[in-house]
Write a protein that holds these residues in place. Structure first.
Motif, PDB file in Angstrom:
ATOM      1  N   GLU A 272      -1.374   2.278   7.135  1.00 25.20           N
ATOM      2  CA  GLU A 272      -2.695   1.865   7.653  1.00 25.20           C
ATOM      3  C   GLU A 272      -2.531   0.557   8.420  1.00 25.20           C
ATOM      4  OE1 GLU A 272      -4.713   4.086   7.175  1.00 25.20           O
ATOM      5  OE2 GLU A 272      -4.145   5.032   5.265  1.00 25.20           O
ATOM      6  N   GLN A 273      -3.269   0.464   9.544  1.00 27.94           N
ATOM      7  CA  GLN A 273      -3.176  -0.772  10.324  1.00 27.94           C
ATOM      8  C   GLN A 273      -4.483  -1.529  10.195  1.00 27.94           C
ATOM      9  OE1 GLN A 273      -1.316  -0.339  14.113  1.00 27.94           O
ATOM     10  NE2 GLN A 273       0.335   0.861  13.243  1.00 27.94           N
ATOM     11  N   ARG A 274      -4.680  -2.116   9.014  1.00 24.38           N
ATOM     12  CA  ARG A 274      -5.878  -2.923   8.789  1.00 24.38           C
ATOM     13  C   ARG A 274      -5.590  -4.008   7.757  1.00 24.38           C
ATOM     14  NH1 ARG A 274      -7.981   2.515   6.987  1.00 24.38           N
ATOM     15  NH2 ARG A 274      -7.480   2.696   4.782  1.00 24.38           N
TER      16      ARG A 274
ATOM     17  N   SER B 133      -7.937  -4.994   5.380  1.00 23.28           N
ATOM     18  CA  SER B 133      -8.595  -4.635   4.110  1.00 23.28           C
ATOM     19  C   SER B 133      -9.058  -5.853   3.300  1.00 23.28           C
ATOM     20  CB  SER B 133      -7.676  -3.756   3.258  1.00 23.28           C
ATOM     21  OG  SER B 133      -7.370  -2.554   3.925  1.00 23.28           O
TER      22      SER B 133
ATOM     23  N   ASP C 159       0.831  -1.216   0.000  1.00 18.23           N
ATOM     24  CA  ASP C 159       0.000   0.000   0.000  1.00 18.23           C
ATOM     25  C   ASP C 159       0.863   1.263   0.000  1.00 18.23           C
ATOM     26  OD1 ASP C 159      -2.369   1.401  -0.002  1.00 18.23           O
ATOM     27  OD2 ASP C 159      -2.675   1.273   2.172  1.00 18.23           O
TER      28      ASP C 159
END
Ligand code: IPE
Ligand code: IPE
Ligand code: MG
Length: 248
Positions: free
Chosen positions: A192-194, A196, A20
């Motif tokens: 981002e800490q997900r 997805s 990402d």
């Protein structure tokens, strides 16, 4: 010698990456997002080389999620063109390096040209042994689980299976990557800490590693750092530290 063996054991067998940050990387340079995606592909080549040389046997890269169709149409077409061009450009190199490439996800939505090229690249590299590269394209973890559930339901309806036989391994046999070990290490660049909707079932016990570095900037040094961090983790799978210490 013992040290060497120990070091080898801490190399993850399976690494998966949410690549990402291409868009922001380009935006920071006042360039169109497409430029970031092209740089992203160059870095993908570098990552494949790095992890193969490090001794990783399975590398799974999130290239396009089932939700990414909701991006502006011109970005989606640029990404599709880039897939096709990259496969045309790099398949021979992967093959020469003994790397197998496979796609996971619903490929029905792709153009005929892309579907054909995917098939060609998979076929070319099918017997390669050094590392398996799984490219997740039009992939969603929920889609994957739902598909596995449907395949069980079909077997139940057709009396190929009874309810008592529905267990974890039966469900896993219907998932993408059913023939690979679950990822040991999950890396996400871009801050981002997900998850997805990447591998959901398969990530149950993976070690998670998040970095702010944007994908085109994720250098070999950063990759090394991710592996070093992984090597420091203690994977307890529900047990206690004392139990694990007693085992070794
Ligand atoms: C990841 O980079 C590549 C794809 C999703 C195809 P992004 O395009 O999501 O980059 P950011 O998150 O907008 O910076
Ligand atoms: C996840 O990145 C998918 C890929 C890297 C291919 P996104 O940039 O699409 O993720 P969200 O939407 O910000 O969670
Ligand atoms: Mg993003």
């Amino acid at each position: 010698m013992v040290m060497k063996l120990k070091a080898k054991a801490s190399i993850p067998q399976h690494v998966c990456i949410v690549m990402d940050g291409n868009g922001r990387w380009a935006k920071n340079r006042k360039m169109p997002r497409a430029y970031g995606h092209r740089k992203g592909v160059e870095n993908t080549r570098q990552a494949i080389e790095y992890f193969a040389n490090a001794g990783v046997r399975h590398l799974t890269l999130f290239a396009f999620s089932s939700e990414n169709w909701d991006r502006p149409q011109d970005e989606v077409s640029i990404l599709m063109d880039l897939f096709l061009q990259s496969l045309e450009k790099y398949s021979t190199e992967l093959h020469q390096n003994n790397i197998r490439i496979r796609f996971i996800g619903d490929r029905e939505a792709f153009s005929n040209a892309l579907k054909k090229q995917i098939q060609k690249s998979e076929l070319l590299t099918v017997d390669n042994q050094l590392m398996t590269l799984n490219v997740a394209a039009n992939y969603g973890g929920q889609w994957d689980i739902l598909r596995a559930v449907k395949s069980i339901a079909k077997k139940l309806v057709n009396n190929k299976l009874n309810l008592e036989q529905v267990n974890q391994s039966e469900l896993e046999s219907g998932l993408s990557l059913s023939d690979s070990p679950d990822p040991d290490l999950f890396i996400r660049t871009g801050g981002e800490q997900r998850i997805s909707n990447f591998l959901l079932w398969q990530l149950a016990y993976s070690e998670l590693y998040f970095t702010e570095v944007l994908w085109p900037d994720f250098s070999k040094l950063e990759m090394q750092q991710a592996l070093d961090t992984y090597a420091q983790r203690q994977r307890r799978y529900g047990k206690t530290t004392d139990q694990l210490n007693a085992e070794c």
